[in-house]
Design a protein around this motif. Structure first.
Motif, PDB file in Angstrom:
ATOM      1  N   CYS A   1     -35.555  82.132  55.686  1.00 62.63           N
ATOM      2  CA  CYS A   1     -35.833  81.455  57.301  1.00 62.63           C
ATOM      3  C   CYS A   1     -35.083  80.580  57.458  1.00 62.63           C
ATOM      4  O   CYS A   1     -33.889  80.578  58.440  1.00 62.63           O
TER       5      CYS A   1
ATOM      6  N   CYS B   1     -41.297  77.550  60.466  1.00 59.62           N
ATOM      7  CA  CYS B   1     -40.185  78.546  60.583  1.00 59.62           C
ATOM      8  C   CYS B   1     -39.820  78.573  61.945  1.00 59.62           C
ATOM      9  O   CYS B   1     -38.531  79.118  62.399  1.00 59.62           O
ATOM     10  N   HIS B   2     -40.707  78.164  62.942  1.00 60.71           N
ATOM     11  CA  HIS B   2     -40.257  78.224  64.341  1.00 60.71           C
ATOM     12  C   HIS B   2     -38.977  77.392  64.752  1.00 60.71           C
ATOM     13  O   HIS B   2     -38.328  77.268  65.883  1.00 60.71           O
TER      14      HIS B   2
ATOM     15  N   CYS C   1     -39.515  77.264  51.786  1.00 60.51           N
ATOM     16  CA  CYS C   1     -39.891  77.523  53.150  1.00 60.51           C
ATOM     17  C   CYS C   1     -41.034  76.095  53.097  1.00 60.51           C
ATOM     18  O   CYS C   1     -42.137  76.420  52.603  1.00 60.51           O
ATOM     19  N   MET C   2     -40.839  75.347  54.227  1.00 56.41           N
ATOM     20  CA  MET C   2     -41.848  74.555  54.587  1.00 56.41           C
ATOM     21  C   MET C   2     -42.857  74.844  55.344  1.00 56.41           C
ATOM     22  O   MET C   2     -43.984  74.233  55.833  1.00 56.41           O
ATOM     23  N   GLY C   3     -42.677  76.288  56.076  1.00 55.28           N
ATOM     24  CA  GLY C   3     -43.834  76.619  56.956  1.00 55.28           C
ATOM     25  C   GLY C   3     -43.420  76.527  58.360  1.00 55.28           C
ATOM     26  O   GLY C   3     -44.183  77.135  59.050  1.00 55.28           O
TER      27      GLY C   3
END
Lengths: 131, 595
Positions: free
Chosen positions: A39, A75-76, A71-73
């Motif tokens: 992402c 994503c937005h 990924c740190m989460g």
């Protein structure tokens, strides 16, 4: 590297954990962590990474460690970058393009100021403590 | 040179509309007055989450978190907190907690997420084994190899209540037990990293961010069931995850954490990667095994189950990536600890890929039992662009659609099944009023029809027929009989298909029929799509109040669908209209619109 025995593994873990703790408490190293999951990369994290390295070289800063993570989460708001500067609160910036990367070096690391409009919060707490 | 403190004012859309910038101005003014301008920096941030309680102000480094702050509160915050160091308790989310000056980590909102599977993602460098080791990596394998018997390992996993995270929710400990009980001989441990659901990327993120956790888990499983060989079946569409796994395997082998005589324990285990080639059905366990064997991915009837007769007829355990990521933590922290998280029937956490029409789309991990409302509105920050929540879809093409009345459903396997959906692998797609449910059902059927292997008739023929009916309806040629026929086909597919793909392919249709029948009827009887998604059902209309009767549209219409006399309002005959839009484009009075 040689194959580990049980004692080797435990020794390695102890040493590495200590190194991490020392880094946190002795306030020597600045860390910039760039999220490099798919992402992040899709949103341009590789350019961000390069921009950070270039900006640091330009200012001849040698005590800054730039590293990658998954990924740190968040994503937005990719690309996301976590900045750890001793003496300042650790923050995560979102939407970090090449220009913002430069700002991180100039304003945050050198100027010791947080950057406007880009701070996100870690969406979670790490509950799996060490040891 | 650094500031002493920082005032973070949330600049997210919700907080902005709540007066965020006025708050920033007020802070600047008050800090100036208090002589603190050079000691405290005021910064606007991106969205800090917790939008329902905005405007948010956060003070660092203490971590105090103020909610529902107004311009008038700023003076008090500056005078009490920043000057005197006294937290303004009435503005804290939980004043009781605030009394103990607790850091942000304990704010209930942030506790809504609980990162077990994703413990290392976003923290470590996935290409450095030392990072993994430092954070308790390869600690569980020490315990397993030197302090536990295979039976004890299986018992611990059973006790934890861990259920398969691929979507079916079968108790993991049971699966391991069946394989362990098979006579000694060659056995296999397989990781299902095919992740075929559109919109789901939990497994990808885990593999990219923490590949060693899977390697360690598979080694533990191998020890428990008596397998010396493992395969990770990963879809070729994940090149970065593949690369990270290859690096991780290389590093683990170098250190002797994979291969012969691991850590001198006498146990040997190695892992090989196998790549998928784009077939959704190869995420189904028996089809996956066929694929590893080099055959076309087609499911087989069960029994016999893979735990008894799997890869090359040998006992094989297949587990999903997320299921495996839980294993090292369960061994390290104990089954008792794990079973305290979640609900009575569903233990632990679930990773969701929250996408669609939410503000904060991303990867989240929540304890089982968290409600949909909390996920979508608290963590997700609500619906984007000021639209209205219409439904949420879980479980991908095998899942169902969940309407607003079930927003307070706690997430667990049973409660989702009860309302007609499934947990699935974790894709959670949020929809607003601009999404058409018939169109969504069509999208998923399109996918499953394409991906059907064709071996069994109910899926091969039933899926195609369902898709045909849905196309009919979205084209405006649907009838009420079509609905009845679709219901029969859904039932047949569900009961008679050979594998999960066919058995669940009808779920999107069933659940949309169940909860949104009126929308289907609108498509059929009124030939109208209220969301405007079905292009063939868009209706062009002339507003008689605005129409000047210039006859321009009637002359432009290629289908002769517009009638009317000069200087009188014109009318469009819907049965002749071909929806080309020429009339609207040519009207100089804005009298024609579509919807």
């Amino acid at each position: 590297m040689a194959k580990l025995t049980l004692e080797d593994l435990r020794k390695m873990r102890g040493e590495k954990q200590k190194a991490l703790e020392m880094r946190d408490s002795s306030n020597k190293d600045i860390q910039v962590v760039v999220g490099m999951g798919t992402c992040g990369i899709a949103a341009g994290a590789k350019d961000t990474f390069t921009a950070l390295i270039n900006a640091l070289n330009e200012k001849t800063l040698t005590n800054v460690l730039v590293r990658q993570t998954g990924c740190m989460g968040l994503c937005h708001s990719e690309p996301t970058v976590e900045v750890v500067v001793p003496g300042m609160p650790t923050v995560i910036y979102g939407n970090v393009d090449a220009a913002t990367a430069k700002e991180i070096v100039e304003k945050h690391i050198l100027g010791k100021q947080l950057i406007e409009g880009k701070i996100l919060d870690k969406p979670s707490i790490d509950i799996v403590k060490n040891g | 040179m650094a500031y002493e403190s920082y005032v973070l004012v949330c600049g997210g859309t919700a907080c902005c509309s709540g007066g965020g910038d006025k708050i920033v101005e007020a802070f600047a003014k008050e800090l100036e007055a208090a002589g603190l301008k050079d000691k405290i920096q005021v910064v606007t941030t991106g969205c800090l989450g917790f939008c329902e309680q905005g405007p948010i102000v956060k003070i660092l480094p203490q971590g105090t978190f103020y909610v529902q702050v107004t311009e008038k509160d700023v003076q008090e915050i500056v005078k009490e907190h920043l000057v005197k160091g006294r937290v303004v308790q009435r503005l804290c989310y939980d004043p009781e907690q605030a009394k103990k000056l607790v850091a942000e980590a304990n704010i209930p909102f942030y506790q809504k997420q609980y990162r077990i599977v994703l413990r290392n993602c976003g923290v470590i460098d996935p290409e450095k084994i030392e990072d993994y080791i430092a954070r308790d990596g390869y600690k569980a394998i020490e315990k397993v190899l030197f302090e536990m018997t295979p039976e004890q390992v299986v018992e611990e996993i059973l006790k934890s209540g861990l259920r398969g995270r691929g979507g079916a929710g079968f108790p993991t400990g049971m699966k391991w037990k069946f394989a362990m009980m098979q006579p000694k001989g060659q056995k296999y441990m397989v990781c299902n990293a095919d992740e075929g659901d559109p919109g789901a990327y939990m497994d990808r993120s885990t593999l990219e961010g923490d590949p060693h956790s899977i390697l360690e888990a598979m080694t533990i499983a191998g020890y428990a069931i008596g397998a010396s060989k493992g395969f990770i079946y990963i879809r070729a569409e994940y090149p970065l995850a593949i690369h990270r796994l290859q690096v991780a395997i290389e590093q683990a082998r170098d250190l002797g954490l994979l291969g012969d005589d691991i850590l001198g324990s006498g146990f040997s285990f190695d892992i090989e990667l196998r790549f998928g080639a784009g077939a959704f059905v190869c995420g189904e366990e028996t089809a996956l095994l066929q694929s590893i064997e080099g055959n076309r991915g087609m499911p087989k009837p069960r029994p016999p189950f893979p735990a008894v007769k799997g890869l090359w007829e040998r006992p094989t355990v297949i587990n999903n990536v997320e299921t495996l990521a839980n294993i090292p933590v369960i061994i390290n922290k104990g089954a008792d600890w794990f079973s305290k998280i979640g609900t009575a029937t569903t233990k632990g956490t679930k990773v969701f890929a929250l996408t669609g029409k939410v503000n904060n789309s991303g990867l989240i991990e929540v304890p089982m039992g968290t409600t949909l409302r909390e996920i979508i509105f608290d963590i997700g920050g609500g619906i984007r662009g000021g639209h209205q929540f219409k439904a949420a879809q879980t479980g991908g093409p095998s899942g169902g659609i969940i309407p607003p009345q079930f927003l307070d459903t706690p997430i667990d396997y049973e409660s989702l099944a009860k309302i007609g959906s499934i947990m699935g692998s974790g894709g959670l797609i949020v929809m607003d009023e601009t999404d058409c449910v018939v169109d969504i059902a069509k999208f998923y059927l399109d996918f499953t029809v394409d991906e059907s292997c064709g071996k069994c008739a109910p899926c091969r023929i039933g899926g195609r027929k369902l898709l045909n009916y849905l196309n009919k309806i979205t084209d405006g040629r649907g009838t009420e009989q079509d609905i009845k026929d679709m219901e029969l086909i859904c039932d047949a597919m569900n009961k008679a298909s050979l594998c999960g793909l066919g058995q669940t392919a009808s779920n999107p249709v069933r659940s949309t029929l169940r909860y949104f029948m009126d929308e289907y009827m609108e498509h059929i009887k009124d030939k109208k799509c209220r969301s405007g998604k079905c292009s063939k059902l868009i209706q062009y209309t002339i507003d008689p109040a605005k129409c000047k009767g210039c006859t321009m549209c009637a002359r432009k219409c290629p289908a002769g669908a517009i009638t009317g006399t000069v200087k009188n309002p014109h009318v469009i005959d819907q049965s002749k209209c071909i929806k080309c839009g020429q009339c609207e484009a040519s009207c100089k009075f804005g009298a024609i619109s579509h919807g």
